[in-house]
Design a protein around this motif. Sequence first.
Motif, PDB file in Angstrom:
ATOM      1  N   ILE A   1     -11.050   0.595  10.114  1.00  0.00           N
ATOM      2  CA  ILE A   1      -9.966   1.241  10.398  1.00  0.00           C
ATOM      3  C   ILE A   1      -9.222  -0.591  11.017  1.00  0.00           C
ATOM      4  O   ILE A   1      -8.159  -0.974   9.743  1.00  0.00           O
ATOM      5  CB  ILE A   1      -9.897   1.645  11.796  1.00  0.00           C
ATOM      6  N   THR A   2      -9.365  -1.307  11.329  1.00  0.00           N
ATOM      7  CA  THR A   2      -8.707  -2.245  12.097  1.00  0.00           C
ATOM      8  C   THR A   2      -8.258  -3.153  10.833  1.00  0.00           C
ATOM      9  O   THR A   2      -7.236  -4.155  10.944  1.00  0.00           O
ATOM     10  CB  THR A   2      -8.978  -3.822  12.904  1.00  0.00           C
ATOM     11  N   GLN A   3      -9.093  -3.666   9.622  1.00  0.00           N
ATOM     12  CA  GLN A   3      -8.585  -4.393   8.874  1.00  0.00           C
ATOM     13  C   GLN A   3      -7.844  -3.638   8.022  1.00  0.00           C
ATOM     14  O   GLN A   3      -6.545  -4.443   7.271  1.00  0.00           O
ATOM     15  CB  GLN A   3      -9.989  -4.382   7.590  1.00  0.00           C
ATOM     16  N   ALA A   4      -7.643  -2.403   7.501  1.00  0.00           N
ATOM     17  CA  ALA A   4      -6.494  -1.510   6.938  1.00  0.00           C
ATOM     18  C   ALA A   4      -5.287  -2.025   6.905  1.00  0.00           C
ATOM     19  O   ALA A   4      -4.367  -1.641   6.826  1.00  0.00           O
ATOM     20  CB  ALA A   4      -7.313  -0.046   6.276  1.00  0.00           C
ATOM     21  N   VAL A   5      -5.365  -1.296   8.523  1.00  0.00           N
ATOM     22  CA  VAL A   5      -4.147  -0.927   9.316  1.00  0.00           C
ATOM     23  C   VAL A   5      -3.683  -2.677   9.795  1.00  0.00           C
ATOM     24  O   VAL A   5      -2.001  -2.808   9.322  1.00  0.00           O
ATOM     25  CB  VAL A   5      -4.201  -0.432  10.455  1.00  0.00           C
ATOM     26  N   THR A   6      -4.329  -3.399   9.679  1.00  0.00           N
ATOM     27  CA  THR A   6      -3.817  -4.691   9.573  1.00  0.00           C
ATOM     28  C   THR A   6      -3.614  -5.835   8.210  1.00  0.00           C
ATOM     29  O   THR A   6      -2.772  -6.533   8.805  1.00  0.00           O
ATOM     30  CB  THR A   6      -3.941  -5.915  11.109  1.00  0.00           C
TER      31      THR A   6
END
Length: 344
Positions: A117-122
């Motif tokens: 999630i962190t990688q995708a949204v940022t």
Amino acid sequence: LTVGRQGALCGNVHKINGKVWATEHAVITAPSSYAILDFLYYLLIGMDLNQYVSSTAAQPGLAVGTLLNLKTCYPCSTLEQTQISNYLNAKCSEIDTMLSRTRSSIEEYKKLKQAVITQAVTKGVRGEREMKDSGNPWFGQIPADWKLSRVGLHFSVILGKMLCNAPLNDTYTLEPYYCAADVHFDGVADGERKKMWFSPVEKELYRVSVGDLLVVEGGAGAGGSAIVEHQDSDTYIQNSIMIVRSKGSADNRYLRYLLEFLVKQGYIDIVCNKATIPHFTKDKLSCVPFCLCPTGEQKEIADYLDAKCTEIDGLIAKKEQLVKELESYKKSLIYEVVTGKREV
């Protein structure tokens, strides 16, 4: 041995090593000359003392008299008790090792999910691309064609209604509503809703629609959010919940994942006063940093995360089911062995 006498651990049995001083919330149990400690431990677990807990008081309680008067049977031979204990020590140790590994695996999958999630949204999901400093410590480097804005510029936020226990006139009707306990990152909880009184105007304002993003305003779950995927009838919101709707091309699902990323990183702890009950207010939600991506990329990220998180959640669910099965097997094994239904 100690047996929980009051509270959440009421009826639970623990084997104590070393020096321990117990409060009145525990019963201290020691074996007599004709029972050995380990066998008594498994015997008490096999008896499932939780079934004798009384819930009539302010908190669950197990009366000492109830415990003293429980009847059971056991091998008269301490040698047989020792054989049973040795068998259960070995078997339960194997099961506990499997439980520990499975629970560790679940935690690793949860960490993987948050990393995805962190990688995708940022950073997006389009592979290697030129990056730039976002100027925000929560986001760090972001793609060069992204911009940081704030939620309030792209979404409308509606805070729910204060509790109303009585109608003010005959136009009010009793309606179901969502509260903080109903909304989590895993989704909107199923089941019967609480109800309160709404006027016709309030029903127009606070009615929830499929596709709305619900965000928890206060309490331990502040910042928790979920998309309303379906509902059988009109449902409204109480003031522990906010309805969030896109004003244009911004994607509700992308915002939900963005909020999960920020909450799990400790953002709520920083912007809310956790010395008391945290309140993630409408103003605070409106000020949450929000990434502006090229057209369609928010949907692309949300679609990717929907698929990826569903896959990881499926793996977690299988592991959690295995934990339940192992716990159930351990409980039944202890019961069968201490009652002589299974010879060792």
